[in-house]
Design a protein around this motif. Structure first.
Motif, PDB file in Angstrom:
ATOM      1  N   SER A   1       0.820  -1.213   0.000  1.00  0.00           N
ATOM      2  CA  SER A   1       0.000   0.000   0.000  1.00  0.00           C
ATOM      3  C   SER A   1       0.854   1.262   0.000  1.00  0.00           C
ATOM      4  CB  SER A   1      -0.948  -0.003   1.214  1.00  0.00           C
ATOM      5  OG  SER A   1      -0.245   0.251   2.432  1.00  0.00           O
ATOM      6  N   LEU A   2       2.069   1.161   0.547  1.00  0.00           N
ATOM      7  CA  LEU A   2       3.013   2.284   0.522  1.00  0.00           C
ATOM      8  C   LEU A   2       3.828   2.302  -0.775  1.00  0.00           C
ATOM      9  CD1 LEU A   2       4.314   2.085   4.198  1.00  0.00           C
ATOM     10  CD2 LEU A   2       2.917   3.915   3.231  1.00  0.00           C
ATOM     11  N   ARG A   3       3.621   1.279  -1.610  1.00  0.00           N
ATOM     12  CA  ARG A   3       4.307   1.150  -2.901  1.00  0.00           C
ATOM     13  C   ARG A   3       5.827   1.076  -2.736  1.00  0.00           C
ATOM     14  NH1 ARG A   3       0.490   1.899  -6.798  1.00  0.00           N
ATOM     15  NH2 ARG A   3       2.027   2.176  -8.458  1.00  0.00           N
ATOM     16  N   ILE A   4       6.241   0.295  -1.741  1.00  0.00           N
ATOM     17  CA  ILE A   4       7.660   0.016  -1.522  1.00  0.00           C
ATOM     18  C   ILE A   4       7.948  -1.394  -2.043  1.00  0.00           C
ATOM     19  CG2 ILE A   4       9.509  -0.271   0.190  1.00  0.00           C
ATOM     20  CD1 ILE A   4       8.559   2.612  -0.047  1.00  0.00           C
ATOM     21  N   ALA A   5       8.874  -1.519  -2.978  1.00  0.00           N
ATOM     22  CA  ALA A   5       9.242  -2.837  -3.499  1.00  0.00           C
ATOM     23  C   ALA A   5       9.900  -3.645  -2.376  1.00  0.00           C
ATOM     24  CB  ALA A   5      10.208  -2.686  -4.675  1.00  0.00           C
ATOM     25  N   TYR A   6       9.633  -4.948  -2.341  1.00  0.00           N
ATOM     26  CA  TYR A   6      10.127  -5.772  -1.240  1.00  0.00           C
ATOM     27  C   TYR A   6      10.329  -7.209  -1.690  1.00  0.00           C
ATOM     28  CZ  TYR A   6       5.460  -7.761  -0.972  1.00  0.00           C
ATOM     29  OH  TYR A   6       4.295  -8.417  -1.283  1.00  0.00           O
TER      30      TYR A   6
ATOM     31  N   PRO B   1      17.191   2.109  -2.836  1.00  0.00           N
ATOM     32  CA  PRO B   1      18.010   2.459  -4.009  1.00  0.00           C
ATOM     33  C   PRO B   1      19.392   2.998  -3.649  1.00  0.00           C
ATOM     34  CG  PRO B   1      15.781   3.306  -4.232  1.00  0.00           C
ATOM     35  CD  PRO B   1      15.900   2.811  -2.832  1.00  0.00           C
ATOM     36  N   GLY B   2      19.474   3.761  -2.545  1.00  0.00           N
ATOM     37  CA  GLY B   2      20.758   4.342  -2.158  1.00  0.00           C
ATOM     38  C   GLY B   2      21.805   3.297  -1.827  1.00  0.00           C
ATOM     39  N   TYR B   3      21.359   2.151  -1.322  1.00  0.00           N
ATOM     40  CA  TYR B   3      22.260   1.052  -0.996  1.00  0.00           C
ATOM     41  C   TYR B   3      22.347   0.037  -2.144  1.00  0.00           C
ATOM     42  CZ  TYR B   3      22.223   2.421   3.963  1.00  0.00           C
ATOM     43  OH  TYR B   3      22.372   3.090   5.147  1.00  0.00           O
ATOM     44  N   ASN B   4      21.411   0.191  -3.119  1.00  0.00           N
ATOM     45  CA  ASN B   4      21.284  -0.787  -4.203  1.00  0.00           C
ATOM     46  C   ASN B   4      21.105  -2.190  -3.616  1.00  0.00           C
ATOM     47  OD1 ASN B   4      21.137  -1.507  -6.942  1.00  0.00           O
ATOM     48  ND2 ASN B   4      23.290  -2.135  -6.959  1.00  0.00           N
ATOM     49  N   ASP B   5      20.247  -2.266  -2.586  1.00  0.00           N
ATOM     50  CA  ASP B   5      20.079  -3.534  -1.881  1.00  0.00           C
ATOM     51  C   ASP B   5      18.750  -3.534  -1.128  1.00  0.00           C
ATOM     52  OD1 ASP B   5      20.667  -6.040  -0.971  1.00  0.00           O
ATOM     53  OD2 ASP B   5      22.338  -5.448   0.318  1.00  0.00           O
ATOM     54  N   TYR B   6      18.351  -4.708  -0.654  1.00  0.00           N
ATOM     55  CA  TYR B   6      17.167  -4.861   0.189  1.00  0.00           C
ATOM     56  C   TYR B   6      17.605  -4.802   1.654  1.00  0.00           C
ATOM     57  CZ  TYR B   6      14.516  -6.463  -3.881  1.00  0.00           C
ATOM     58  OH  TYR B   6      13.882  -6.544  -5.102  1.00  0.00           O
ATOM     59  N   ARG B   7      16.780  -4.121   2.494  1.00  0.00           N
ATOM     60  CA  ARG B   7      17.083  -4.010   3.917  1.00  0.00           C
ATOM     61  C   ARG B   7      15.867  -4.461   4.736  1.00  0.00           C
ATOM     62  NH1 ARG B   7      21.189  -0.510   4.810  1.00  0.00           N
ATOM     63  NH2 ARG B   7      21.509  -1.893   6.584  1.00  0.00           N
TER      64      ARG B   7
END
Length: 315
Positions: free
Chosen positions: A143-148, A173-179
């Motif tokens: 709902s927040l439109r955050i890719a996960y 995007p800043g880390y180019n990674d998933y957190r």
């Protein structure tokens, strides 16, 4: 605007779970030592917990801890289950052993607000409810439109409390990674056994070991990390776009502009840190900073190379 965005995530998260039948709980920030030792594998948290000087209580690291103790030594009616709690609290962690990790911003901090899912259910329902909890977390971040992505944690990485665990990791995007944004666990009867929480009809002489409830928990949103994810994914040159679902909780604001002064101060600080790091790295490699090297070369050019040169200069 940071305060407003934080409160928007809190209020949106609470309403999100209320609409799914959850009861809101705002537990105390302190929990007695005896209950903290029952609700979690204390070894995992020992270095991360803030403890009172008299060793009688701890500051909570998550609302899961006091909520799991709410029904200590109770026999619940089968008709009452499942019980679904929406826990809202500030959380306190020393983050020992995390030195040097996530030192920028508010991704990893000692105090943060969190909306938590906590469910008490019958044993044969807990596997199904674990899937419900992670699905609800997915719906929230969608709902927040955050890719996960959702990661199933390998058994060797689990503590004694959890039988199965999922992590939901958002894209940065800043880390180019998933957190990590969400941790979702089925603790089966680990907590209920220690707390003495049972269900059904109590029979004379029955220890009740077969009637232990199962307890599950899942993050919905730790607001500090939620704000990080929003800023990472919604930023523009001039500020941050507000996710559509949060706009009603921000006075219908659609955009949060940067604070130009604060942004410049931050950039100046980052530039200074970068310059210090570059200077430090050059020293480690045995080289000299550019300015020092230039001064040395100028000095060498001004001095005669040997005695003959000195004589020529004298003539």
């Amino acid at each position: 605007y940071g305060v407003l965005l934080n409160q928007a995530l809190i209020n949106y998260g609470i309403n999100f779970l209320m609409e799914k039948g959850y009861t809101i709980v705002q537990p105390p920030y302190f929990i007695k030592k005896e209950y903290m030792e029952k609700t979690c594998e204390i070894g995992d948290f020992a270095n991360n917990l803030y403890q009172l000087e008299d060793n009688t209580a701890y500051l909570i690291a998550t609302s899961e801890q006091p909520i799991s103790a709410m029904h200590a030594d109770e026999w619940l009616k089968k008709s009452e289950l499942p019980i679904k709690y929406c826990g809202y609290s500030s959380c306190f962690r020393k983050e020992a052993g995390s030195s040097g990790r996530d030192v920028w911003g508010i991704f990893r901090v000692h105090q943060f607000d969190k909306i938590e899912q906590f469910v008490i259910c019958e044993p044969d329902k807990s596997e199904e409810i674990l899937e419900e909890l992670i699905t609800i977390a997915e719906e929230f971040w969608k709902s927040l439109r955050i890719a996960y992505r959702v990661v199933s944690i390998v058994g060797g990485a689990l503590n004694n409390a959890a039988s199965k665990k999922y992590d939901l990791e958002g894209w940065f995007p800043g880390y180019n990674d998933y957190r990590e944004l969400v941790s979702c666990s089925n603790c089966t009867d680990y907590q209920s056994r220690a707390m003495g929480v049972k269900f059904g009809t109590k029979k004379q002489g029955d220890s009740g070991d077969k009637n232990l409830v199962h307890m599950l928990n899942s993050t919905l949103c730790a607001t500090g990390r939620g704000m990080c994810a929003i800023v990472e994914n919604y930023q523009t040159e001039d500020g941050v776009k507000v996710p559509e679902v949060l706009q009603p909780y921000l006075g219908n604001r659609e955009f949060l502009p940067w604070d130009a002064k604060a942004l410049k101060e931050f950039q100046d600080e980052m530039d200074q840190e970068k310059a210090k790091e570059e200077k430090k790295n050059k020293k480690k490699k045995g080289g000299k900073p550019a300015e020092a090297k230039q001064e040395t070369e100028e000095k060498a050019a001004a001095e005669p190379a040997d005695a003959n040169e000195e004589a020529k200069v004298a003539e």
